[in-house]
Design an enzyme around this catalytic site. Sequence first.
Site, PDB file in Angstrom:
ATOM      1  N   GLU A  88       1.180  -8.085  11.789  1.00  0.00           N
ATOM      2  CA  GLU A  88       0.962  -7.008  10.820  1.00  0.00           C
ATOM      3  C   GLU A  88       1.551  -7.454   9.487  1.00  0.00           C
ATOM      4  O   GLU A  88       2.710  -7.860   9.419  1.00  0.00           O
ATOM      5  CB  GLU A  88       1.623  -5.725  11.328  1.00  0.00           C
ATOM      6  CG  GLU A  88       1.859  -4.632  10.314  1.00  0.00           C
ATOM      7  CD  GLU A  88       0.561  -4.037   9.742  1.00  0.00           C
ATOM      8  OE1 GLU A  88      -0.275  -3.574  10.520  1.00  0.00           O
ATOM      9  OE2 GLU A  88       0.414  -4.051   8.492  1.00  0.00           O
TER      10      GLU A  88
ATOM     11  N   ASP B 162       1.137 -12.473   7.223  1.00  0.00           N
ATOM     12  CA  ASP B 162      -0.303 -12.539   6.982  1.00  0.00           C
ATOM     13  C   ASP B 162      -1.031 -12.932   8.270  1.00  0.00           C
ATOM     14  O   ASP B 162      -0.825 -14.023   8.816  1.00  0.00           O
ATOM     15  CB  ASP B 162      -0.547 -13.586   5.890  1.00  0.00           C
ATOM     16  CG  ASP B 162      -2.031 -13.710   5.549  1.00  0.00           C
ATOM     17  OD1 ASP B 162      -2.845 -12.954   6.119  1.00  0.00           O
ATOM     18  OD2 ASP B 162      -2.358 -14.569   4.712  1.00  0.00           O
TER      19      ASP B 162
ATOM     20  N   PRO C 168      -5.679  -5.262   1.094  1.00  0.00           N
ATOM     21  CA  PRO C 168      -5.116  -6.365   1.879  1.00  0.00           C
ATOM     22  C   PRO C 168      -6.028  -6.868   2.999  1.00  0.00           C
ATOM     23  O   PRO C 168      -5.901  -8.010   3.424  1.00  0.00           O
ATOM     24  CB  PRO C 168      -3.815  -5.767   2.453  1.00  0.00           C
ATOM     25  CG  PRO C 168      -3.863  -4.293   2.213  1.00  0.00           C
ATOM     26  CD  PRO C 168      -4.801  -4.078   1.071  1.00  0.00           C
TER      27      PRO C 168
ATOM     28  N   ASP D   7      -7.522  -5.106  14.266  1.00  0.00           N
ATOM     29  CA  ASP D   7      -7.367  -3.658  14.057  1.00  0.00           C
ATOM     30  C   ASP D   7      -6.969  -3.463  12.600  1.00  0.00           C
ATOM     31  O   ASP D   7      -5.836  -3.132  12.276  1.00  0.00           O
ATOM     32  CB  ASP D   7      -6.280  -3.158  15.017  1.00  0.00           C
ATOM     33  CG  ASP D   7      -6.022  -1.662  14.865  1.00  0.00           C
ATOM     34  OD1 ASP D   7      -6.764  -0.996  14.120  1.00  0.00           O
ATOM     35  OD2 ASP D   7      -5.047  -1.171  15.474  1.00  0.00           O
TER      36      ASP D   7
ATOM     37  N   GLN E  46       0.837  -1.187   0.000  1.00  0.00           N
ATOM     38  CA  GLN E  46       0.000   0.000   0.000  1.00  0.00           C
ATOM     39  C   GLN E  46       0.881   1.250   0.000  1.00  0.00           C
ATOM     40  O   GLN E  46       2.079   1.183   0.237  1.00  0.00           O
ATOM     41  CB  GLN E  46      -0.903   0.001   1.234  1.00  0.00           C
ATOM     42  CG  GLN E  46      -0.143  -0.179   2.542  1.00  0.00           C
ATOM     43  CD  GLN E  46      -0.982  -0.816   3.646  1.00  0.00           C
ATOM     44  OE1 GLN E  46      -2.199  -0.767   3.616  1.00  0.00           O
ATOM     45  NE2 GLN E  46      -0.317  -1.404   4.620  1.00  0.00           N
TER      46      GLN E  46
END
Lengths: 277, 277, 277, 277
Positions: A106, A137, A162, A155, A31
């Site tokens: 994360e 992942d 993703p 979160d 991203q």
Amino acid sequence: MELWFTEKQTPELGITCKVKDVLHTEKSQYQQIAVLDTYQFGRLLALDGIIQTTICDEFVYHEMIAHVPLFTHPNPKRVLVIGGGDGGAIREVLKHKSVEAAYLAEIDGRVVEVSKQYLPEISCALDDPRCHVEIGDGIKFVQEHKGEFDVIIVDSTDPIGPAVGLFHQEFYRSLYDALSDNGLFVAQTESPFYNAGLISDIYRSISEVFPITRLYLAHVPTYPGGMWSFTIGSKSYDPIDVRIDVKGMDMCYYTPELHKAAFVLPEFVKNIIKGGL
Amino acid sequence: MELWFTEKQTPELGITCKVKDVLHTEKSQYQQIAVLDTYQFGRLLALDGIIQTTICDEFVYHEMIAHVPLFTHPNPKRVLVIGGGDGGAIREVLKHKSVEAAYLAEIDGRVVEVSKQYLPEISCALDDPRCHVEIGDGIKFVQEHKGEFDVIIVDSTDPIGPAVGLFHQEFYRSLYDALSDNGLFVAQTESPFYNAGLISDIYRSISEVFPITRLYLAHVPTYPGGMWSFTIGSKSYDPIDVRIDVKGMDMCYYTPELHKAAFVLPEFVKNIIKGGL
Amino acid sequence: MELWFTEKQTPELGITCKVKDVLHTEKSQYQQIAVLDTYQFGRLLALDGIIQTTICDEFVYHEMIAHVPLFTHPNPKRVLVIGGGDGGAIREVLKHKSVEAAYLAEIDGRVVEVSKQYLPEISCALDDPRCHVEIGDGIKFVQEHKGEFDVIIVDSTDPIGPAVGLFHQEFYRSLYDALSDNGLFVAQTESPFYNAGLISDIYRSISEVFPITRLYLAHVPTYPGGMWSFTIGSKSYDPIDVRIDVKGMDMCYYTPELHKAAFVLPEFVKNIIKGGL
Amino acid sequence: MELWFTEKQTPELGITCKVKDVLHTEKSQYQQIAVLDTYQFGRLLALDGIIQTTICDEFVYHEMIAHVPLFTHPNPKRVLVIGGGDGGAIREVLKHKSVEAAYLAEIDGRVVEVSKQYLPEISCALDDPRCHVEIGDGIKFVQEHKGEFDVIIVDSTDPIGPAVGLFHQEFYRSLYDALSDNGLFVAQTESPFYNAGLISDIYRSISEVFPITRLYLAHVPTYPGGMWSFTIGSKSYDPIDVRIDVKGMDMCYYTPELHKAAFVLPEFVKNIIKGGL
């Protein structure tokens, strides 16, 4: 100088804030990551142009995503945060003395690195010895850990890109399996004003997997509509029937009374939930 | 076509929404009045460029400014709305069968006319026989009526321009005098995120005049930060200690449980109030 | 990420361009200086939020403000640029081999420093041994030099703030005195579309001081309306009656034919000039 | 009230102007048609969100697209305008007394109707007895008329959507056939700053069909970059070698001298043309 960042919260609605400086931009594997310094909110983290967190209002989201589930569990020892690479949820989790280990799964290691560099107030607890950062992942991480966590906090970013897999029932089943016997999880579940259909689907999906499903709300000014929902799936503890002791914990939004009031929903939100059942 | 209306909620923050059509604009004696048709919110009324109400989210504000005080009073017969020329508060007030007369004291008659023409869903009750519309200065109207109203609702614009006098203690004293023996009033009191100092001052001002002062919150997506405050000054009835029967009343946001939950404040809002005391 | 810089060219008109990065911002003694990296124009320099020059289109303005007056004078040896701290006009001036000394009188030394750091393509000639940078008030500099310059170039910001004195007749008289016997000057004189009254005044002021006054136009896409005017005051040489040899000079906009065509004005611009006489 | 219309002139550049009122919007068979009343430009016509013409600056475009070709032909009797449904080009064409018949071939009849209603200053000549409005496909209209027109004016929208066929060589061949023995045509050919490749292709395409090809420029503040190009294909008359008598004609931009100066191109525009040959 008129330099403004605009997030299109929907195709026909935006929030726009005046920018003092661009502290960082990069295209990571997953991203675009940006840290902007804004006049209104101070530094903010945006992923793919969507505000994730800001120095000024992050306390609302991070306190509410962490303390509601952690105070629901009477003795949370092992906690997993999926997503949350800025570290804000972990920081709140580690305020609970019962917590022995907090894992952060994360997918984008660059979010963690950038947050450490530019948002130290938020990411500070990522270096705590009780915190274990796993870059990878989150779905796979959950599948590989069975019965291990007392609380899982999802979160995530919005259900595009993703994070899309984090909003499926299959994932909620994996969460069930990854939780300890009396475990519970919470997920951020978007805006009742703008994502009613999604909330409805999520609530039904979770309630088909977990015996107790509860939705609660908080006021996050930088998120669409300013009203944000969180949904809990719990194996045995009910979040609206808890005893809470915040002694010695420093909070700006969460209070024991607000814990309960957050589950009292406006009529139209109750109807959104009913619509899915 | 990229036609967008932007409200600068603060000098460094804006909400921006895509416009389908400009239904009406005029410069009245007091302010610029505009009705825009937007893709996100449907028709909206803006005064001096500030969103007052929209077809899509007006239910939150109007239900919460009306039902909380009206259910606090056990038998409200005479009600006064100051401002509120769109008629939304009156519409909710008249849902209460006990109400025999509802007065609207709006300074700008054009707001009433424009709302009747373009926002019939909101203004519909202005033609109810129990409703009395008085075009004129609300401050003067209050001064000329002593001990007459069970509930007064101050549904004003922001504390700039024509509404500035509605945020002074002197005005709260006039409200005290205009209320019946056990009367109470409510005022919209802006955003805890962006107007903390103002809320602090108002709360102190009211509490110096009324024995009971209470602040509550609601989620209004088109207002700054999405979190809006209302403050009640009451002679004897406490809004958090009430019995509520909504039987036969149709509402989208308000519920008896939410009435109470709305007074449970986030820690930082409690501190704003304490800061003024 | 939607990060846009908007210049309000008039209170009701703006140019807006997408920003890749904020390379520099500071508040100098005189103004806010910003260097932004934009997708459309590359790096751009903005002073008090007004675009001064961009990597992509600077050639138009700098070639036209320099070569028209320098080719009008048959043998320009000493040249003064007032303002122009980015160095673009100097770069073009020094392409003329006859020039022995080029002075830059820029009031804000920070503009020079920032341009050297972030806009080397434009500022490159500021380090040429023939260039003398004088940080200080251009008006005072002109007053202190009598009969010294063959060509003076007034490369100022808009007539607000520090540059306002550069648009007065008194200043044009000083320029007359600072010029050598057959000298001439040029000034950037804003947009015929949006500043007609100003152009009219300037033209009259100059023509009361100089025997020859001429206005010419160029296309600058980042300036309001895309059409920009320059006005020449000349003691003896007429800019429309010149012989030009550009041999060996590398230019992207200026040509000998264009030199003359730039003085052929649209009817409405002729009328603006007549309006002032 | 902050109500602004923004045209993205490129994906990374916009012009934005403050809107007083939306006079008309509709979705016709071909495109979205909007008439906005703006503070800066007065009423403007936008098709699919792109500014076509405004009350304030329309004189530039319409005078330059009409008078340059019409004064190039010594005796234009029959003229065709393709596109140009606002009527501005026709209005200028009919200022020429030699013209016996002016045809308008506009694909979208709603543009004509809307212009008649909201832009009478521009569309006024559409009711002239010498004007014949044909609603239909311009390409087909041209194919069905052989050797009929002395001048054809292609007053099209940008080369996207309905106008795309008007930028192909095949169409230029049809124009050749539709022209009388010594006829010529002109087309608006976009911005040298932002559409260099397109101009290059068009110029080559035309020059492969017509013995004389010429490009000229005008300053249109509401078009991208403010510099607009027009390209002429001519069978025998050369637009830069003409005698012009404007006696009795009222113009705001065009002058006989400017006719010639408009063909004197900046170096980079000359290079754009060379790049295609």
